[in-house]
Write a protein that holds these residues in place. Structure first.
Motif, PDB file in Angstrom:
ATOM      1  N   PHE A 648       5.996  -9.894   1.749  1.00 30.13           N
ATOM      2  CA  PHE A 648       6.887  -9.753   2.903  1.00 30.13           C
ATOM      3  C   PHE A 648       7.012  -8.285   3.315  1.00 30.13           C
ATOM      4  CE2 PHE A 648      11.156  -8.811   4.445  1.00 30.13           C
ATOM      5  CZ  PHE A 648      11.225  -9.625   5.560  1.00 30.13           C
ATOM      6  N   LEU A 649       7.139  -7.409   2.329  1.00 32.00           N
ATOM      7  CA  LEU A 649       7.274  -5.977   2.625  1.00 32.00           C
ATOM      8  C   LEU A 649       6.021  -5.433   3.296  1.00 32.00           C
ATOM      9  CD1 LEU A 649       8.999  -4.619  -0.615  1.00 32.00           C
ATOM     10  CD2 LEU A 649      10.035  -5.070   1.608  1.00 32.00           C
ATOM     11  N   LEU A 650       4.850  -5.822   2.801  1.00 28.68           N
ATOM     12  CA  LEU A 650       3.605  -5.315   3.358  1.00 28.68           C
ATOM     13  C   LEU A 650       3.375  -5.804   4.782  1.00 28.68           C
ATOM     14  CD1 LEU A 650       1.202  -5.500   0.291  1.00 28.68           C
ATOM     15  CD2 LEU A 650       2.367  -3.512   1.236  1.00 28.68           C
ATOM     16  N   HIS A 651       3.799  -7.030   5.088  1.00 30.08           N
ATOM     17  CA  HIS A 651       3.684  -7.500   6.462  1.00 30.08           C
ATOM     18  C   HIS A 651       4.505  -6.632   7.418  1.00 30.08           C
ATOM     19  CE1 HIS A 651       1.093 -10.935   6.169  1.00 30.08           C
ATOM     20  NE2 HIS A 651       1.799 -11.487   5.177  1.00 30.08           N
ATOM     21  N   GLY A 652       5.655  -6.112   6.914  1.00 31.00           N
ATOM     22  CA  GLY A 652       6.463  -5.230   7.756  1.00 31.00           C
ATOM     23  C   GLY A 652       5.884  -3.836   7.869  1.00 31.00           C
ATOM     24  N   LEU A 653       5.210  -3.383   6.786  1.00 30.67           N
ATOM     25  CA  LEU A 653       4.669  -2.031   6.794  1.00 30.67           C
ATOM     26  C   LEU A 653       3.316  -1.945   7.468  1.00 30.67           C
ATOM     27  CD1 LEU A 653       5.561  -0.819   3.159  1.00 30.67           C
ATOM     28  CD2 LEU A 653       6.712  -0.237   5.289  1.00 30.67           C
ATOM     29  N   VAL A 654       2.492  -2.996   7.284  1.00 32.04           N
ATOM     30  CA  VAL A 654       1.129  -2.970   7.822  1.00 32.04           C
ATOM     31  C   VAL A 654       0.941  -4.204   8.705  1.00 32.04           C
ATOM     32  CG1 VAL A 654      -1.276  -2.521   7.214  1.00 32.04           C
ATOM     33  CG2 VAL A 654       0.524  -2.047   5.545  1.00 32.04           C
ATOM     34  N   ASP A 656      -0.719  -4.641  11.385  1.00 34.60           N
ATOM     35  CA  ASP A 656      -2.047  -4.790  11.993  1.00 34.60           C
ATOM     36  C   ASP A 656      -3.149  -5.006  10.966  1.00 34.60           C
ATOM     37  OD1 ASP A 656      -0.839  -4.354  14.435  1.00 34.60           O
ATOM     38  OD2 ASP A 656      -1.148  -2.160  14.338  1.00 34.60           O
ATOM     39  N   ALA A 657      -2.811  -5.012   9.694  1.00 27.20           N
ATOM     40  CA  ALA A 657      -3.840  -5.160   8.661  1.00 27.20           C
ATOM     41  C   ALA A 657      -4.330  -6.613   8.590  1.00 27.20           C
ATOM     42  CB  ALA A 657      -3.293  -4.723   7.311  1.00 27.20           C
ATOM     43  N   VAL A 658      -5.512  -6.759   8.039  1.00 22.18           N
ATOM     44  CA  VAL A 658      -6.102  -8.093   7.863  1.00 22.18           C
ATOM     45  C   VAL A 658      -5.309  -8.824   6.790  1.00 22.18           C
ATOM     46  CG1 VAL A 658      -8.188  -9.363   7.256  1.00 22.18           C
ATOM     47  CG2 VAL A 658      -8.349  -7.208   8.536  1.00 22.18           C
ATOM     48  N   HIS A 791      -8.230   2.448  -4.771  1.00 24.47           N
ATOM     49  CA  HIS A 791      -9.692   2.489  -4.667  1.00 24.47           C
ATOM     50  C   HIS A 791     -10.254   1.210  -4.077  1.00 24.47           C
ATOM     51  CE1 HIS A 791      -9.654   6.224  -6.906  1.00 24.47           C
ATOM     52  NE2 HIS A 791      -8.923   5.649  -7.864  1.00 24.47           N
ATOM     53  N   GLU A 792      -9.653   0.073  -4.366  1.00 23.74           N
ATOM     54  CA  GLU A 792     -10.189  -1.207  -3.905  1.00 23.74           C
ATOM     55  C   GLU A 792      -9.644  -1.619  -2.547  1.00 23.74           C
ATOM     56  OE1 GLU A 792      -9.771  -4.207  -6.825  1.00 23.74           O
ATOM     57  OE2 GLU A 792     -10.474  -2.934  -8.494  1.00 23.74           O
ATOM     58  N   HIS A 793      -8.471  -1.120  -2.149  1.00 22.64           N
ATOM     59  CA  HIS A 793      -7.864  -1.504  -0.875  1.00 22.64           C
ATOM     60  C   HIS A 793      -7.361  -0.251  -0.167  1.00 22.64           C
ATOM     61  CE1 HIS A 793      -8.015  -5.571  -2.530  1.00 22.64           C
ATOM     62  NE2 HIS A 793      -7.434  -5.077  -3.627  1.00 22.64           N
ATOM     63  N   PRO A 794      -8.237   0.609   0.277  1.00 24.38           N
ATOM     64  CA  PRO A 794      -7.819   1.901   0.845  1.00 24.38           C
ATOM     65  C   PRO A 794      -7.005   1.777   2.121  1.00 24.38           C
ATOM     66  CG  PRO A 794     -10.166   1.546   1.182  1.00 24.38           C
ATOM     67  CD  PRO A 794      -9.705   0.449   0.276  1.00 24.38           C
ATOM     68  N   ALA A 795      -7.296   0.783   2.959  1.00 25.31           N
ATOM     69  CA  ALA A 795      -6.585   0.672   4.239  1.00 25.31           C
ATOM     70  C   ALA A 795      -5.110   0.363   4.018  1.00 25.31           C
ATOM     71  CB  ALA A 795      -7.233  -0.393   5.112  1.00 25.31           C
ATOM     72  N   VAL A 796      -4.824  -0.644   3.177  1.00 26.89           N
ATOM     73  CA  VAL A 796      -3.440  -1.005   2.892  1.00 26.89           C
ATOM     74  C   VAL A 796      -2.758   0.124   2.120  1.00 26.89           C
ATOM     75  CG1 VAL A 796      -1.943  -2.703   1.796  1.00 26.89           C
ATOM     76  CG2 VAL A 796      -4.069  -3.436   2.883  1.00 26.89           C
ATOM     77  N   TRP A 797      -3.504   0.705   1.203  1.00 24.71           N
ATOM     78  CA  TRP A 797      -2.942   1.798   0.391  1.00 24.71           C
ATOM     79  C   TRP A 797      -2.510   2.974   1.268  1.00 24.71           C
ATOM     80  CZ3 TRP A 797      -0.916   4.106  -3.632  1.00 24.71           C
ATOM     81  CH2 TRP A 797      -1.069   5.486  -3.792  1.00 24.71           C
ATOM     82  N   CYS A 798      -3.309   3.369   2.226  1.00 25.50           N
ATOM     83  CA  CYS A 798      -2.970   4.487   3.106  1.00 25.50           C
ATOM     84  C   CYS A 798      -1.733   4.176   3.941  1.00 25.50           C
ATOM     85  CB  CYS A 798      -4.149   4.809   4.013  1.00 25.50           C
ATOM     86  SG  CYS A 798      -5.544   5.578   3.145  1.00 25.50           S
ATOM     87  N   ALA A 799      -1.600   2.940   4.404  1.00 23.32           N
ATOM     88  CA  ALA A 799      -0.414   2.580   5.177  1.00 23.32           C
ATOM     89  C   ALA A 799       0.844   2.653   4.322  1.00 23.32           C
ATOM     90  CB  ALA A 799      -0.590   1.186   5.765  1.00 23.32           C
ATOM     91  N   VAL A 800       0.740   2.143   3.083  1.00 20.68           N
ATOM     92  CA  VAL A 800       1.891   2.214   2.168  1.00 20.68           C
ATOM     93  C   VAL A 800       2.232   3.664   1.848  1.00 20.68           C
ATOM     94  CG1 VAL A 800       2.696   1.606  -0.146  1.00 20.68           C
ATOM     95  CG2 VAL A 800       1.427  -0.067   1.212  1.00 20.68           C
ATOM     96  N   LEU A 801       1.210   4.478   1.566  1.00 18.20           N
ATOM     97  CA  LEU A 801       1.446   5.878   1.221  1.00 18.20           C
ATOM     98  C   LEU A 801       2.063   6.640   2.389  1.00 18.20           C
ATOM     99  CD1 LEU A 801       1.129   8.156  -0.830  1.00 18.20           C
ATOM    100  CD2 LEU A 801      -1.160   8.566   0.078  1.00 18.20           C
ATOM    101  N   GLU A 802       1.634   6.322   3.611  1.00 18.66           N
ATOM    102  CA  GLU A 802       2.194   7.002   4.783  1.00 18.66           C
ATOM    103  C   GLU A 802       3.688   6.736   4.902  1.00 18.66           C
ATOM    104  OE1 GLU A 802       1.609   7.133   9.654  1.00 18.66           O
ATOM    105  OE2 GLU A 802       0.467   5.729   8.408  1.00 18.66           O
ATOM    106  N   HIS A 803       4.079   5.490   4.695  1.00 21.89           N
ATOM    107  CA  HIS A 803       5.497   5.153   4.805  1.00 21.89           C
ATOM    108  C   HIS A 803       6.303   5.764   3.658  1.00 21.89           C
ATOM    109  CE1 HIS A 803       9.041   2.923   5.953  1.00 21.89           C
ATOM    110  NE2 HIS A 803       9.153   2.468   4.709  1.00 21.89           N
TER     111      HIS A 803
END
Length: 858
Positions: A648-654, A656-658, A791-803
């Motif tokens: 649920f948290l990731l849907h709010g943070l990312v 536009d992610a797949v 390393h395995e999910h850089p796109a989601v990781w970068c969005a989480v790190l940005e927030h």
């Protein structure tokens, strides 16, 4: 003359290091020549200033000169052994100015044949008095009193002393002082006033100016040291003799007109002691207790003692003292030693002595680095005292050379002080210094009184500027660290002007309390919509009884207003809080609108915020219920529930992610995720403990707190603080302060997570976190698991790190604001970012997760 050496205080300390205390150097043997070249002309000038204008004392010129040389010799021997500096003694021209005024005061009160014996006794008594004052100041440890003298007062005293020295040089050269010359100038302006013959005096005046110009010019051409006086005397004498030869004036006529020092003869060294022994029984002791004598002696004693101490205070910054290795220079001991020297010298009817920097500079340039030169100089001065024929050679030097030297010394010091004071202080303060200078020059007693009044005035002005209300604001400007809902934040932003905050400082007594109350009353008259007043006493050590009464009267009037105005007093010391509590009971003000239990400003601001929120939502129960509601804790258990919460948290943070990337990211974290229930007051983590996990508040709330242990940065007065019983300023006490309340939807640990980027060490928690009034339910995400997924999910990781980085920046700003020493600060509440979006005019807009309170629902 001690303070006249101040312009030379620019010597590099690195070049002044001495090798040993006693060891003979080649330059040490120049000391006798320095004694003759410097000490004798300076002493002659000082004695000439003392006897100038008194024809009855001029025949005893050499007797008084012998006493001055004896004072120099004895103090040189003392300095060579007991002083912490490798220096010798010097003559003070301000003392010479005093003896000149004292001699004029004796004229007409003491028979002419007893003037010398009274002068010798005056020298001894005054020197001992100066020594005793210096010794008492150091022994009683009251040097701190001098710190209260404002710089304009010090400047006024120093400039007046320089004018007195110049006036003494003028009297030495012409027989008339500055006042007499100014008076004669008024006679010349008035043609009806008969004018005496002043042609001879004006000729001496011109010769004195010539001598002063020569010495002043030599100083500006960098001719200093041992060469300055011989060259100056040579130039002045040559010019004088050349002019008189050209005019056809004989030497005998010049002596008759007083262009040379009178009575430089070979009087024996014991002449002064013979005079004391022969006429001591005829001394008029009642003369010393006359009002005019006391009004002259006592102020000069204070002024000269202050002058000598001030010089020592500057001397040790330049001249390296001779102390044991590893030991420190003892300023108080040096003052005590100088006082003892002057008491000892006064027993032999000597004149006050002080340290000399000029002589040491001359010897240093010759290569001497030890104290042997001081002993050699003392021996040479003693020989001049015992063998008076050695000083007969100075009878060929015209008087204008000595008077010009004295005028140049006074002028140098006056110009230096004038230039420095104009650069250091404001124009208004400089005018005070100018007034003090003029008054002190004409009447030193009145000058000291004026200086004391100015010191008291400056103290009161400075004290009043730091006492009373030092800052004021409203709740729209400053906020507590509690996170509010967007609706509440918008309300506090719009209605924050209804709460006024006043910060007080200093000891509040009746006068300052009345000023504070009047200022607040004027504020209430200007802003009648104010509903609450906060008074912060964090910088107030105490309030006296009249001040407490004034504040209670103000609180009573606030409660009687329509509508009533609430009053909160915070930041009080232990004793002040007790006094205010008793006063509230006596005034029968035990009302919920009078708050005394808030220790720091953070709590008082939170109290005021709740006051406004209740008042605003009182008309709409539905709004109050919606704004203050907080979802009840939901008993989550198992990794599946934790995974759903993270998803649920990731849907709010990312957004536009797949979808597949988000689910894979959550699946990798799922084994380490954990949902934890906390009871009321339960600890999530403590300040100082190792930080290992991120926390997301699913429901309830979490209170963040930090231990504040401030150091004493502000120089606040310690009066009325009983530290033995625990009285301290609030900002000095070690206490745990609640920084903010994090509702559901907030993140914890973002700052610590960003600090683990280097992987060099485990950071500590910078705050403590405890569950709020309804408990809390949180999702815990270990740092290492979250970092392993990058390393395995850089796109989601970068969005989480940005927030998380964004939250860490906000948290660091809030933390810096919460731990500052100043009790007043602008709120850095991140909820203000959503104010415009939550306002009706701005339209609704979704705030990012972590910036708005959201209920968690599966």
């Amino acid at each position: 003359m001690g303070k006249l050496d101040l312009p030379l205080l620019h010597v590099e300390e690195s070049e002044n290091k001495s090798l040993t205390r006693f060891r003979c150097e080649g330059g040490d043997f120049l000391a006798p020549f320095v004694a003759v070249a410097l000490s004798l002309p300076v002493t002659i000038g000082a004695v000439g200033v003392a006897v100038a204008g008194n024809d009855d004392l001029k025949p005893f010129f050499c007797v008084l000169l012998s006493q001055g040389l004896l004072s120099l010799a004895m103090s040189a021997f003392c300095y060579s052994r007991y002083s912490q500096f490798p220096t010798c003694s010097n003559v003070d021209f301000l003392t010479a100015a005093f003896f000149g005024r004292f001699a004029n005061l004796m004229h007409g009160r003491v028979p002419s044949h007893l003037l010398l014996v009274h002068m010798l006794v005056a020298q001894g008594l005054f020197t001992m008095l100066v020594g005793l004052v210096s010794w008492a100041i150091a022994s009683l440890d009251i040097l701190w009193v001098m710190r209260f003298l404002p710089y304009p007062v010090i400047t006024g005293f120093n400039c007046a002393g320089a004018l007195m020295i110049m006036n003494g040089g003028l009297s030495l050269g012409t027989g008339k002082n500055l006042v007499q010359f100014l008076g004669h100038a008024t006679w010349i302006i008035d043609p009806m006033t008969p004018t005496p013959s002043w042609g001879n005096e004006y000729a001496k005046f011109a010769a004195t100016l010539l001598g002063a110009a020569v010495f002043y010019g030599l100083g500006r051409t960098k001719v200093n040291g041992a060469a300055k006086l011989p060259i100056g005397f040579g130039i002045v004498s040559a010019c004088f003799y050349a002019f008189t030869k050209w005019c056809g004036i004989t030497h005998a006529e010049l002596e008759l007109r007083g262009f040379f020092l009178e009575n430089i003869s070979g009087d024996p060294w014991y002449a002064g002691f013979v005079e004391l022994a022969g006429k001591g029984s005829q001394i008029n002791w009642w003369f010393w207790v006359e009002t005019e004598v006391l009004m002259l002696v006592l102020p000069y004693t204070v002024l000269i003692s202050f002058s000598l101490i001030l010089f020592l205070a500057n001397l040790h910054e330049v001249l390296p003292p001779h102390v044991a290795e590893g030991a420190r220079y003892n300023f108080t001991e040096e003052i005590r030693t100088q006082g003892k020297f002057n008491v000892f010298v006064g027993l032999f009817c000597g004149i006050p002595m002080c340290s000399s920097l000029k002589f040491w500079l001359v010897i240093k340039q010759a290569g001497s680095k030890t104290r042997i030169w001081v002993l050699n100089m003392g021996v040479a001065l003693l020989m001049l005292f015992i063998c008076p024929d050695l000083r007969l050679c100075l009878s060929v030097v015209p008087k204008c050379a000595f008077s010009g030297l004295v005028v140049c010394i006074g002028l140098d010091f006056f110009v230096n002080m004038f230039t420095e004071s104009r650069r250091r202080i404001a124009a208004s303060e400089w005018r005070f210094a100018a007034v003090t200078t003029v008054v002190t020059f004409f009447n030193i007693f009145a000058g000291l009184l004026l200086g004391i009044l100015l010191a008291a005035f400056f103290f009161l002005v400075e004290y009043s500027s730091m006492t009373g209300i030092i800052r004021k604001a409203t709740l729209a400007d400053v906020r507590s660290f509690a996170v509010q809902t967007p609706e509440h934040a918008t309300l506090l932003h719009k209605r924050g002007g209804d709460v006024a905050v006043f910060w007080c400082s200093g000891y509040i007594f009746f006068g300052t309390a009345s000023t504070i109350v009047q200022e607040i009353d004027d504020y209430l008259d200007t802003f009648p919509n104010v509903q609450a007043i906060i008074l912060d006493f964090e910088f107030v050590p105490a309030v006296d009884a009249s001040g407490v009464s004034a504040l209670m009267g103000f609180a009573s009037r606030c409660l009687k207003k329509s509508p009533p105005v609430s009053v909160c007093c915070c930041g009080m010391t232990r004793r002040l809080h007790g006094s205010m509590t008793v006063a509230v009971k006596e005034w029968k003000l035990e009302d919920e609108r009078v708050m005394l239990n808030q220790r720091r400003i953070e709590g008082a601001l939170g109290w005021a915020e709740q006051l406004l929120i209740k008042a605003y939502f009182h008309e709409s129960p539905a709004n109050l219920s919606r704004a203050s509601s907080n979802p009840h804790p939901v008993p989550f258990t198992g990794t599946e529930t934790a995974s759903k919460a993270m998803l649920f948290l990731l849907h709010g943070l990312v957004p536009d992610a797949v979808e597949g990337d988000i689910e894979a990211f959550v699946q990798q974290l799922a084994p380490s995720l954990e949902i934890v229930q906390y009871k009321v007051g339960g600890t999530l983590f403590r300040e100082g403990a190792g930080a290992k996990s991120l926390h997301f508040v699913l429901s309830g709330s979490v209170k963040l707190s930090k231990v504040i242990s401030e150091t004493e940065v502000f120089k606040m007065g310690r009066y009325h603080l009983n530290e033995e019983k625990g009285d301290k300023f609030v900002f000095e006490q070690r206490t745990e302060v609640e920084l903010k309340c994090v509702p559901a939807g907030g993140w914890l640990g973002s700052l610590e997570f960003c600090a683990t980027a280097s992987m060099s060490r485990t950071p500590c928690c910078v705050v403590s976190a405890r569950a709020g009034e309804q408990g809390a339910c949180g999702l815990r995400v270990p740092f290492h698991c979250l970092r392993d997924a990058k390393h395995e999910h850089p796109a989601v990781w970068c969005a989480v790190l940005e927030h998380i980085s964004f939250l860490a920046g906000l948290e660091s700003l809030e933390l810096l604001g919460s731990t500052r020493m100043l009790p007043y600060r602008t709120s850095s509440d991140a909820t203000f970012l959503a104010c415009a979006e939550a306002s009706p005019t701005g339209g609704p807009a979704a705030a990012p997760v972590g910036q708005r309170a959201i209920p968690y629902e599966l």
